[in-house]
Every structure is written in structure tokens, then in C-alpha cells.
Design an enzyme around this catalytic site. Structure first.
Site, PDB file in Angstrom:
ATOM      1  N   ALA A  51       5.201   0.142   1.870  1.00 28.45           N
ATOM      2  CA  ALA A  51       5.256   1.308   0.098  1.00 28.45           C
ATOM      3  C   ALA A  51       3.744   2.146   0.831  1.00 28.45           C
ATOM      4  CB  ALA A  51       4.715   0.130  -0.545  1.00 28.45           C
ATOM      5  N   ASN A 130      10.727  -6.232   9.858  1.00 27.98           N
ATOM      6  CA  ASN A 130      12.093  -7.152   9.579  1.00 27.98           C
ATOM      7  C   ASN A 130      13.417  -7.186  10.266  1.00 27.98           C
ATOM      8  OD1 ASN A 130      13.126  -4.942   8.387  1.00 27.98           O
ATOM      9  ND2 ASN A 130      11.746  -4.819   6.508  1.00 27.98           N
ATOM     10  N   VAL A 266      -9.611  -3.845   5.450  1.00 33.41           N
ATOM     11  CA  VAL A 266     -10.608  -3.960   4.718  1.00 33.41           C
ATOM     12  C   VAL A 266     -11.025  -4.781   4.289  1.00 33.41           C
ATOM     13  CG1 VAL A 266     -10.637  -2.589   1.894  1.00 33.41           C
ATOM     14  CG2 VAL A 266      -8.968  -1.487   4.124  1.00 33.41           C
ATOM     15  N   HIS A 568      10.525 -12.646   1.419  1.00 30.04           N
ATOM     16  CA  HIS A 568      10.587 -11.774   0.279  1.00 30.04           C
ATOM     17  C   HIS A 568       9.214 -12.521  -0.634  1.00 30.04           C
ATOM     18  CE1 HIS A 568      15.242 -11.159   2.043  1.00 30.04           C
ATOM     19  NE2 HIS A 568      14.273 -10.999   2.730  1.00 30.04           N
ATOM     20  N   ALA A 601       5.565  -4.977  -3.004  1.00 28.70           N
ATOM     21  CA  ALA A 601       6.716  -6.016  -3.565  1.00 28.70           C
ATOM     22  C   ALA A 601       5.548  -6.573  -4.558  1.00 28.70           C
ATOM     23  CB  ALA A 601       6.656  -6.665  -1.715  1.00 28.70           C
ATOM     24  N   HIS A 611      17.563  -8.085  -0.588  1.00 28.02           N
ATOM     25  CA  HIS A 611      16.788  -7.970   0.247  1.00 28.02           C
ATOM     26  C   HIS A 611      15.785  -7.098   0.046  1.00 28.02           C
ATOM     27  CE1 HIS A 611      19.046 -10.232   3.212  1.00 28.02           C
ATOM     28  NE2 HIS A 611      19.582 -10.398   2.539  1.00 28.02           N
ATOM     29  N   PRO A 612      14.439  -6.900  -0.363  1.00 27.17           N
ATOM     30  CA  PRO A 612      13.692  -5.780  -1.120  1.00 27.17           C
ATOM     31  C   PRO A 612      13.486  -5.007  -0.637  1.00 27.17           C
ATOM     32  CG  PRO A 612      12.056  -7.960  -0.201  1.00 27.17           C
ATOM     33  CD  PRO A 612      13.418  -8.094  -0.023  1.00 27.17           C
TER      34      PRO A 612
END
Ligand SMILES: Cc1cc2nc3c(=O)[nH]c(=O)nc-3n(C[C@H](O)[C@H](O)[C@H](O)COP(=O)(O)OP(=O)(O)OC[C@H]3O[C@@H](n4cnc5c(N)ncnc54)[C@H](O)[C@@H]3O)c2cc1C
Length: 631
Positions: A51, A130, A266, A568, A601, A611-612
Site C-alpha cells: 500500500a 509474494n 519507524v 494473508h 491489509a 488472495h488480498p
């Protein structure tokens, strides 16, 4: 950090952050860090994963705003041969520098095993490590989200972004994939590979005979049931298309308003101090503290608009909690100052689970598997072919085909049944009448323990697994310590619900029947042989077991011994109406905290039936528009 001066990726925080005094990593001071004088950006994106790369790229399209993207792993580029680029090689990345190499806590329902839990640690995150299956999941999954309160995330809302993300490369061998159903101008390249294992066609034909129809495209509004050769995230040159390669192209990285820091973690988010006279004042995320190792100097960067956390379903809740956002009692126990009491941070962990590797031995005769690629000479030749032409077995994803089905499908009743046992009961947990609760997938080689265990020599075979897509069991991510440098506790809580195990018993039985269905049956040798025994265990059992003799109890015992994740994890900072059942609202802002969003996610309201990765990309595309105010 080994980067040339001309690299647009920053290896040293000195280049983009402000060096801090020694005690600034102390999480007991989370609520009151003074960020005055720190280098500032409009947005800080934490985690350059699936993302995070999408968001950094989309937000920095507006040249008036500045974006800092921070990634714990290395660059996805810059090596002569980078294994992350080879579509088939995802298991070769396990336990390497691009893997967080987590493990679960001891799982009581799977023989007290601690189970290996990989997550991508590289620019592109898990999209860079992945298995490369591009899947829209079931339309009903999103409508279900909307029904339970995630307004704006139904299928009609998500589909435009699933299409926006994709650039489908048509393949004449698959004429029934309608290009109107595929994205054509997005950043992620997708394709049906010419180089997928030829045995797929045989297995898909056997699926048809068993009652699972062929479908050429699982990613359409008609739903996702059926058997298919998957669409993979593979570009025009046969390389993996990750969100790093797709969204952080050289021209994007050259933008003066985008800074990308790599090899940096971080440690915590900091908040502007609330007015001491008003104890109810809303905390505001004002920056982050970063470091390149536990003992290296700390640096700070502050933010004028938002910190956007994209560290994934394991690390996002960990970072929120380390920063004082989470269940107050648990934070207090570790001495972390509470910024916002949010009981659902880290809760609702949902993950798919497989029955384990069900391996079938191939008959001697013409080669139908890819086991020979493990031989150094064959492997080197295939690598050379891939490097020179972008073709060959290396250019295909590893699990290049599979099927989605329902455990209550009347057409499959015979496949689930056995003379040995009365059969297990399963509850319908699907997201709708046309959605699946079982996936079967396969690879054309003997793959034991995710490829981490060497197979018996000279025994080629095919590896199948059944996957429970809608598990009832949920777990939690909690803190092991108050340092980001130690892994969080991952309790997946597998098989807390017997229903999840029962679904897998049905899936395993179906696979035993599939192996005995023509034309696949003629390719397999289902007799037990002594050369298949490793460490006292027959690796071809229960594949070699007669489905009418093996009992449900025997299968359950085998599944408990072998079951594992499909990698996942979702929902550990889930979206919902309020802090009573969720962590973020329907525009992904953390409840009760200003200037802080989560996009990854972890915000899925519930698990998807597939599958995400494509869903995460689409979600990030939509989030970018929400954040820019263009929605
Ligand atoms: C082995 C494997 C196979 C899979 N196969 C498929 C598949 O074939 N198809 C599919 O659809 N899905 C697949 N998935 C799942 C899918 O890839 C993920 O669900 C999805 O990519 C997650 O995206 P994300 O943005 O939530 O997190 P990630 O992609 O994991 O991104 C999180 C990023 O944050 C970084 N990070 C974490 N903590 C910090 C910190 N403190 N500071 C800075 N950076 C940090 C991480 O290094 C990582 O790059 C697979 C996953 C794995 C691990």
C-alpha cells in the site's frame, strides 16, 4: 548504506531527517514530544510496502505537496540478479534479508507448533515477495464490508480501483478473458503466463470431471467460483510487477517532492502535546522517530498534514501500540504512555489456513513436473533463459493454477464423501451465495514445508493444498516488548473453531478424489514406496491413502500436524463505525486521533475469500483519492 550519491533512494536519515538527543526513543514519553526544528513533510508514509508505494506515488503526483516514504527493508532494485524479480522464486525469498521471518506463538490446536510467518521486508513489501496471484476476490466480500458498516467500500466502489490498478497484457491462448473486465492503463502488469506448467490443463480437466467448472477469468463481476490458470503480476519482460517496480518508477523517484528512505525503521509515532488544561483534547500525530538499528542515533521528522501507517497487518498494530495507541491496560503493563485507548488495535487477526502440503508422486515417464529445476544445471539453464528472453519456467508464478469452490456445493457431495467416515458438518461462512469458502491450489513440484524442507531425491511429484478461505477463528497481535526491534507476538489462534478444521477435511478429501480422476490419475503413482520416507514419515501420505479407507479423524490429525498460514493476515486495525469494534473509520482515520490514518491489509473489515494483494492495492488507490480530497 551502500547507495550511490545519485540514487534517489536515501540510505542515511541524515539526508532527510533531524538528529535527536539520546533519550528520544523512550516510549514512556509518547504523549509529549517537541518536534520544533525537525525536518517537515506534508505526509509521512510509514512502510514502503504494497500500500505504501501506491500512496507515496499517488500523493506526490501533486507537486505542491511533499511526501516522505519510510521503508525498513532494502531497495527492490540495484542487483545484477535480484531474486525478488523472478516470479516463480517466491519461496527462495523465505528467511532471507527481504523477509521479516516472524513466527506465531505456540498454537495449541496444531500440536503446539510455532509456525513460520513470512512478511516482505523490501520496497514493495509483500507485493515484492509474494506468490504473485492477482485476485479480485469475491464481489460479495466487499458488499459484506459495506453491510457491516464500511460505507464506501462495497464492490461497486472497489471495482473501479481494482481496474485502475491493473495493466492487463492479453494472451491469445486465453481468448475468453474479456479485456473489458480487465484494467488496461494501470501500473501493475498482469498476465496469464505462456510459461505456466503444462500439467495445469490436465488438472483443470480433472476438476471439470469432478464437478468444478473451468472459468477463464476469476476476476469479474460474475464471481470467482471455478478452476483456472491464475492471472499473475508479471510484466512484459517476465519480471515480477510489485508496487515498487510499478508505482516507484525512475521518473516517480525523480520527483523533487518525494523522498524515499530505505533500511530505516519507524520506532514510534509522536503526538503534539495536548493542552494540559483540557485532558480530553484530541491527540494529533505530529511526526515519527526513526533509526537504522537498535543502537544507532535517532532521527525525527515532523508532518504538517498526516502520518499514514502502511506497515502491514503485523507491524501496523505493533507500531500503533508502541506509539501509545491501543488497549490501555496492555500499554500500561509495558509502561507505554497511553495516547489513545483503542481496545481493538491488534485484535480480530484473521488469516487463511491450509491443510498443509498434500503431495502426489508422479509416475515415471514423460516429465510433468518442475522438480528438475532444483538441480543446479537445470536451474542455471532456466535462469539464463529468463535473463536472456524473459521466458521459461522462471517467468511463471509458482502456484500458477487453482480453483475456488464451496464446501456445501451439491455437485461436489460425492467428492467430499467417504465410505470410511460419516463426514464432517460445516457451517456456511461465505460472504454470499456465489462466494467460495475453499480454495485448492497446486504447484508442479514436491514442495515440503513451504519449500524449506528438501524433498526425497528422485521422487518427482505435484503438491496440492486446500485452503480455508473464511475461518471463524481469529487471533491477535500483541507486544512482546516496548521496542520495535523485537518481533510482536502473533497468535493466529488456528482451529479455535472446529468448523475451520472441518472445512479443510472436506478440502483434503476433494483433493484425494481429484488425484484419482482422469486425466490426472494416469499421471500419478499413488502406491506407497519406501523411498518417499523422510525422517520416518511418508511424505506422499495421505496422498497415497484410499479416500474410502482414510478416516476423518486420521485426516484431522494430519492437518493439525501440517496446517500452516497462506500468509494473508488482515483486520488487526479494522475499519468500522467506532472504537467499540474497530480502529479506523470509513475514510481510514484512526478513531479519536487527528492526523493519523492506516492504509494496508490491517484495515480490512473482515477477511476476503481469496488472495488480498490486489485488494490492498485498490484500497490504497482509493485512499489516495480520499486523502487528496478528490472523492
Ligand atoms: C509469502 C507470501 C505469499 C503471498 N502470496 C500472495 C499472492 O499470491 N497473492 C495475493 O494477493 N496476496 C499474497 N500474499 C499476501 C499479500 O501480498 C499481502 O496481503 C499484501 O501485500 C499486504 O500488503 P500491506 O501493504 O498490507 O503490507 P506489506 O506489503 O507487508 O507492507 C508493509 C511494509 O511496511 C514495512 N515496515 C513494517 N514495519 C515498519 C517500520 N516500523 N518502519 C518502516 N517500515 C516498516 C515492511 O518492511 C513492508 O515493506 C502473500 C504474502 C506472502 C508473505
Amino acid at each position: 548504506m551502500g547507495l550511490s550519491a545519485s540514487s534517489p533512494l536515501q540510505g542515511s536519515p541524515e539526508m532527510y531527517a533531524t538528529r535527536l538527543p539520546e533519550d528520544s526513543a523512550d516510549p514512556t514519553k509518547a504523549e509529549s514530544t517537541d518536534t520544533q526544528g525537525w525536518k517537515q513533510y506534508d505526509y509521512i508514509v510509514v512502510g514502503g510496502g504494497t500500500a505504501g508505494c501506491v500512496l507515496a506515488s499517488r500523493l506526490s503526483e501533486d507537486r505542491r505537496i511533499t511526501v516522505l516514504l519510510l521503508e525498513a527493508g532494502r531497495s527492490h532494485n540495484g542487483r545484477l540478479v535480484d531474486m525478488t524479480h523472478i516470479p516463480i522464486a517466491f519461496q527462495q525469498l523465505f528467511k532471507t534479508e527481504v523477509d521479516w521471518d516472524f513466527e506465531t506463538t505456540s498454537q495449541k490446536n496444531v500440536d503446539e507448533r510455532r509456525i513460520y510467518y513470512p512478511r516482505g521486508k523490501v520496497l514493495g513489501g509483500c507485493s515484492g515477495t509474494n506468490a504473485g496471484i492477482f485476485h479480485h476476490c469475491a464481489p460479495e466480500d466487499f458488499d459484506d464490508w459495506e453491510k457491516i458498516g464500511a460505507a464506501g467500500w462495497g464492490y461497486k466502489d472497489m471495482r473501479p480501483y481494482l481496474l485502475k490498478a491493473e495493466k492487463y497484457l492479453p494472451n491469445p491462448a486465453f481468448p475468453n478473458v474479456k479485456v473489458d473486465n480487465r484494467g488496461s492503463s494501470g501500473h501493475i502488469f498482469t498476465r496469464k503466463s505462456e510459461d505456466a506448467a503444462p500439467v495445469n490443463k490436465v488438472i483443470i480437466e480433472a476438476c471439470g470431471k469432478l464437478g468444478i467448472p473451468y472459468t477463464e477469468d476469476l476476476n469479474t463481476p460474475s464471481g470467482t467460483l471455478g478452476a483456472t490458470e491464475f492471472i499473475g503480476t508479471i510484466d512484459t519482460t517476465g519480471k515480477r510487477s510489485s508496487t515498487a517496480s510499478a508505482y516507484l518508477t525512475p521518473s516517480v523517484l525523480a520527483r523533487p517532492n518525494l523522498t524515499v528512505g530505505i533500511n530505516v525503521r519507524v520506532e514510534r509515532i509522536v503526538f503534539s502535546s495536548s493542552d494540559s488544561a483540557d485532558t480530553d483534547a484530541t491527540p494529533r500525530a505530529s511526526g515519527v522517530i526513526i533509526a537504522t538499528s537498535p543502537s544507532s542515533p535517532r532521527f525525527g521528522v515532523c508532518v504538517s498534514r498526516e502520518v499514514i501507517v502502511c506497515a502491514g497487518a503485523v507491524a501496523t498494530p505493533q507500531l500503533l501500540m508502541l506509539s501509545g495507541v491501543g488497549p490501555a491496560a496492555e500499554l500500561n503493563e509495558l509502561g507505554i504512555a497511553v495516547v489513545k485507548d483503542l481496545p481493538h488495535v491488534g485484535r480480530n487477526l484473521a488469516d487463511h489456513i491450509t491443510c498443509g502440503s498434500l503431495v502426489f508422486r508422479a509416475r515415471r515417464g514423460p516429465r510433468i513436473t518442475l522438480d528438475h529445476l532444483a538441480h543446479p544445471l537445470h536451474g542455471a539453464l532456466a535462469l539464463a533463459q529468463w535473463l536472456l528472453t524473459g521466458r521459461g519456467p522462471m517467468a511463471s508464478i509458482a502456484a500458477s493454477a487453482g480453483a475456488f469452490l464451496r464446501a456445501d456445493d451439491p455437485a461436489l457431495r460425492g467428492a467430499f464423501a467417504s465410505a470410511a467416515s460419516p463426514g464432517v458438518a460445516v457451517r456456511d461462512r461465505t460472504s454470499g451465495a456465489g462466494a467460495p469458502d475453499i480454495e485448492i491450489a497446486w504447484g508442479a513440484a514436491v514442495l515440503l514445508d513451504n519449500g524449506l524442507q528438501k524433498p526425497p531425491p528422485g521422487c518427482p511429484g505435484l503438491t496440492f493444498s486446500a485452503i480455508a478461505l473464511r475461518p471463524e477463528s481469529t487471533g491477535a497481535i500483541t507486544l512482546a516488548s516496548r521496542s520495535v526491534w523485537s518481533a510482536p507476538l502473533i497468535d493466529t489462534n488456528y482451529f479455535a473453531s472446529e468448523n475451520d478444521l472441518n472445512v479443510l477435511v472436506r478440502g483434503t478429501r476433494l483433493l484425494l478424489r481429484l488425484a484419482r480422476t482422469e486425466p490426472l490419475a494416469s499421471l500419478l503413482d499413488l502406491e506407497p514406496h519406501p523411498d518417499g520416507v523422510l525422517d520416518g514419515e511418508d511424505v506422499f501420505w495421505p496422498g497415497s491413502a484410499d479416500p474410502d479407507a482414510v478416516t476423518d479423524e486420521q485426516l484431522k490429525a494430519w492437518i493439525r500436524k501440517k496446517a500452516g498460514p497462506v500468509f494473508h493476515p488482515v483486520s488487526t486495525a479494522r475499519m468500522g463505525a467506532g472504537a467499540g469494534d474497530s480502529v479506523v473509520d470509513n475514510v481510514l482515520r484512526v478513531h479519536g486521533v487527528a492526523g493519523l490514518r492506516v492504509v494496508d491489509a490491517s484495515v480490512f473489515p473482515t477477511q476476503v475469500s481469496g488472495h488480498p494483494c490486489a485488494v490492498v492495492v485498490a484500497m490504497a488507490e482509493r485512499a489516495a483519492e480520499l486523502i487528496r480530497g478528490s472523492l
